[in-house]
Motif scaffolding. Structure first.
Motif, PDB file in Angstrom:
ATOM      1  N   ALA A 174       0.835  -1.203   0.000  1.00  0.00           N
ATOM      2  CA  ALA A 174       0.000   0.000   0.000  1.00  0.00           C
ATOM      3  C   ALA A 174       0.867   1.249   0.000  1.00  0.00           C
ATOM      4  CB  ALA A 174      -0.912  -0.002   1.221  1.00  0.00           C
ATOM      5  N   CYS A 175       0.419   2.272  -0.701  1.00  0.00           N
ATOM      6  CA  CYS A 175       1.168   3.526  -0.801  1.00  0.00           C
ATOM      7  C   CYS A 175       1.118   4.274   0.530  1.00  0.00           C
ATOM      8  CB  CYS A 175       0.593   4.399  -1.913  1.00  0.00           C
ATOM      9  SG  CYS A 175       0.662   3.626  -3.545  1.00  0.00           S
ATOM     10  N   GLU A 176       2.248   4.864   0.902  1.00  0.00           N
ATOM     11  CA  GLU A 176       2.367   5.492   2.220  1.00  0.00           C
ATOM     12  C   GLU A 176       1.725   6.877   2.284  1.00  0.00           C
ATOM     13  OE1 GLU A 176       6.403   5.557   3.466  1.00  0.00           O
ATOM     14  OE2 GLU A 176       6.602   3.377   3.553  1.00  0.00           O
ATOM     15  N   VAL A 177       1.763   7.644   1.195  1.00  0.00           N
ATOM     16  CA  VAL A 177       1.238   9.011   1.205  1.00  0.00           C
ATOM     17  C   VAL A 177      -0.234   9.013   0.821  1.00  0.00           C
ATOM     18  CG1 VAL A 177       1.437  11.331   0.215  1.00  0.00           C
ATOM     19  CG2 VAL A 177       3.501  10.020   0.765  1.00  0.00           C
ATOM     20  N   GLY A 178      -0.577   8.370  -0.305  1.00  0.00           N
ATOM     21  CA  GLY A 178      -1.978   8.172  -0.661  1.00  0.00           C
ATOM     22  C   GLY A 178      -2.586   9.206  -1.574  1.00  0.00           C
ATOM     23  N   VAL A 179      -1.964  10.366  -1.743  1.00  0.00           N
ATOM     24  CA  VAL A 179      -2.382  11.344  -2.748  1.00  0.00           C
ATOM     25  C   VAL A 179      -1.165  11.684  -3.599  1.00  0.00           C
ATOM     26  CG1 VAL A 179      -4.276  12.358  -1.435  1.00  0.00           C
ATOM     27  CG2 VAL A 179      -1.981  13.305  -1.180  1.00  0.00           C
ATOM     28  N   GLU A 180      -1.435  12.188  -4.795  1.00  0.00           N
ATOM     29  CA  GLU A 180      -0.367  12.396  -5.767  1.00  0.00           C
ATOM     30  C   GLU A 180       0.624  13.469  -5.299  1.00  0.00           C
ATOM     31  OE1 GLU A 180      -3.893  10.693  -7.839  1.00  0.00           O
ATOM     32  OE2 GLU A 180      -3.562  12.240  -6.332  1.00  0.00           O
ATOM     33  N   SER A 181       1.694  13.602  -6.064  1.00  0.00           N
ATOM     34  CA  SER A 181       2.752  14.557  -5.737  1.00  0.00           C
ATOM     35  C   SER A 181       2.269  15.997  -5.885  1.00  0.00           C
ATOM     36  CB  SER A 181       3.959  14.330  -6.652  1.00  0.00           C
ATOM     37  OG  SER A 181       3.597  14.514  -8.013  1.00  0.00           O
ATOM     38  N   THR A 182       2.918  16.877  -5.151  1.00  0.00           N
ATOM     39  CA  THR A 182       2.744  18.315  -5.349  1.00  0.00           C
ATOM     40  C   THR A 182       3.440  18.709  -6.643  1.00  0.00           C
ATOM     41  OG1 THR A 182       2.777  18.654  -2.963  1.00  0.00           O
ATOM     42  CG2 THR A 182       3.192  20.583  -4.345  1.00  0.00           C
ATOM     43  N   ILE A 183       2.766  19.487  -7.489  1.00  0.00           N
ATOM     44  CA  ILE A 183       3.373  19.950  -8.735  1.00  0.00           C
ATOM     45  C   ILE A 183       3.693  21.431  -8.605  1.00  0.00           C
ATOM     46  CG2 ILE A 183       3.102  20.253 -11.221  1.00  0.00           C
ATOM     47  CD1 ILE A 183       1.234  17.893 -11.271  1.00  0.00           C
ATOM     48  N   VAL A 184       4.965  21.772  -8.838  1.00  0.00           N
ATOM     49  CA  VAL A 184       5.430  23.155  -8.750  1.00  0.00           C
ATOM     50  C   VAL A 184       5.889  23.628 -10.125  1.00  0.00           C
ATOM     51  CG1 VAL A 184       7.230  24.663  -7.808  1.00  0.00           C
ATOM     52  CG2 VAL A 184       6.082  23.008  -6.322  1.00  0.00           C
ATOM     53  N   ASP A 185       5.374  24.768 -10.551  1.00  0.00           N
ATOM     54  CA  ASP A 185       5.838  25.400 -11.785  1.00  0.00           C
ATOM     55  C   ASP A 185       7.197  26.024 -11.503  1.00  0.00           C
ATOM     56  OD1 ASP A 185       6.328  26.821 -14.085  1.00  0.00           O
ATOM     57  OD2 ASP A 185       4.573  28.124 -13.932  1.00  0.00           O
TER      58      ASP A 185
END
Length: 332
Positions: A174-185
């Motif tokens: 199971a994935c530890e964070v559970g939501v996708e990555s933060t995307i920074v411009d």
């Protein structure tokens, strides 16, 4: 976590060699990361990348994230990298942070959705890092689900949704964070957050020593911007936490099979609903379980899910972003 030493691959007990062979043959591999499972293909192979779009039903102008094995490879994939972006890469990689940069010549336009920018990150998962080390390149890897639906956080989620359209599934738990990555411009020194995610706004601002904007819209196309995204089969409606119980009763009386996200503060409150999930008080635990809760209420046959937005601090900002998209207008 850190990337495996180039001379000694990590022993995860998983068939990395088979996964590498599939990627080199132009196939698709379901890849575990700390955020969600990704649908990976060779980022430099336009035909393999096209299979990702076809399998997901994803619009071809929707850019993919290139996953690489370490920050030392960044200049192989991007150019004109600002110092602020290098600082964030040093601080948060491996980890749930994606940087949008000027596309390097190595990246085909098929991977970037035709854009001259590229989204890059280093995942913080031993299986992903072992695969990237063995493969010796980058993989394009959006979430391993149908476009717009709930992201998978276990290998079983991937199998249930995509079946044999995936050539090989690497099961990393199971994935530890559970939501996708933060995307920074990071296309210039003036950085902004295009998608809240696993690295919090507060942590980014502390590393940079300055505030960051989180614009509602952006001219830079990135994953997760579709009006309806991260959505279960059931309709999601957002209500105030103190109205959850009453709205559930009203929906039930109206003949709906209603599922409820119940705040931890109301855990002892009787709720007349088809199914109830008591949401943890901790934002980290809420994020880790979010997509699993949505999938579970779908499995229980709910046709309506009542949810609420958490305080938009820390990971609460990412959770609120996902729930707003899940409740967004569905395609006609």
């Amino acid at each position: 976590m850190t990337a495996p030493d180039s001379d000694t691959r990590a022993d995860t007990g998983i068939d990395i060699d088979k996964a590498v062979a599939v990627l080199r043959a132009g196939g698709l591999v379901a890849l575990p990361t700390e955020t969600v499972y990704g649908l990976a293909a060779d980022a430099e192979d336009p035909a393999a990348v096209a299979r990702i779009f076809e399998t997901k039903g994803r619009p071809p102008n929707h850019p993919l994230i290139v996953h690489i094995g370490g920050a030392e490879h960044l200049d192989d994939w991007a150019q004109d990298v600002p110092e602020a972006a290098r600082l964030l890469a040093e601080r948060f990689w491996p980890g749930p942070l994606t940087l949008v940069l000027r596309r390097g010549e190595r990246v085909p336009h098929a991977t970037t959705g035709g854009l001259d920018t590229v989204a890059v990150r280093v995942p913080d998962h031993p299986v992903a890092l072992e695969l990237l080390d063995a493969f010796g390149g980058g993989v394009a890897a959006p979430s391993a689900n149908r476009f717009g639906s709930v992201s998978p956080t276990t290998a079983d989620d991937v199998r249930a949704e995509l079946g044999d359209t995936v050539d090989f599934v690497l099961d990393g738990g199971a994935c530890e964070v559970g939501v996708e990555s933060t995307i920074v411009d990071a296309t210039s020194e003036s950085l902004s957050i295009l998608r809240p995610g696993g690295v919090t706004r507060e942590d980014l601002e502390a590393a940079l020593g300055r505030p960051l904007d989180v614009p509602d819209t952006s001219e830079v196309r990135v994953p997760g911007q579709h009006p309806s995204h991260y959505a279960p089969n059931a309709r999601v409606v957002l209500v105030e936490p103190d109205r959850i119980v009453a709205e559930a009763e009203r929906a039930r009386e109206g003949g709906r099979k209603v599922g409820v996200f119940l705040p931890a503060t109301l855990a002892d409150t009787p709720v007349r609903a088809h199914a109830v999930v008591t949401v943890p008080a901790s934002p980290d635990a809420y994020a880790r379980g979010l997509y699993g809760y949505l999938r579970e209420l779908d499995r229980q046959g709910c046709d309506l899910i009542l949810a609420y937005l958490p305080e938009q601090e820390g990971l609460g900002l990412a959770i609120a972003n996902r729930l707003r998209r899940a409740a967004g207008p569905r395609p006609a």
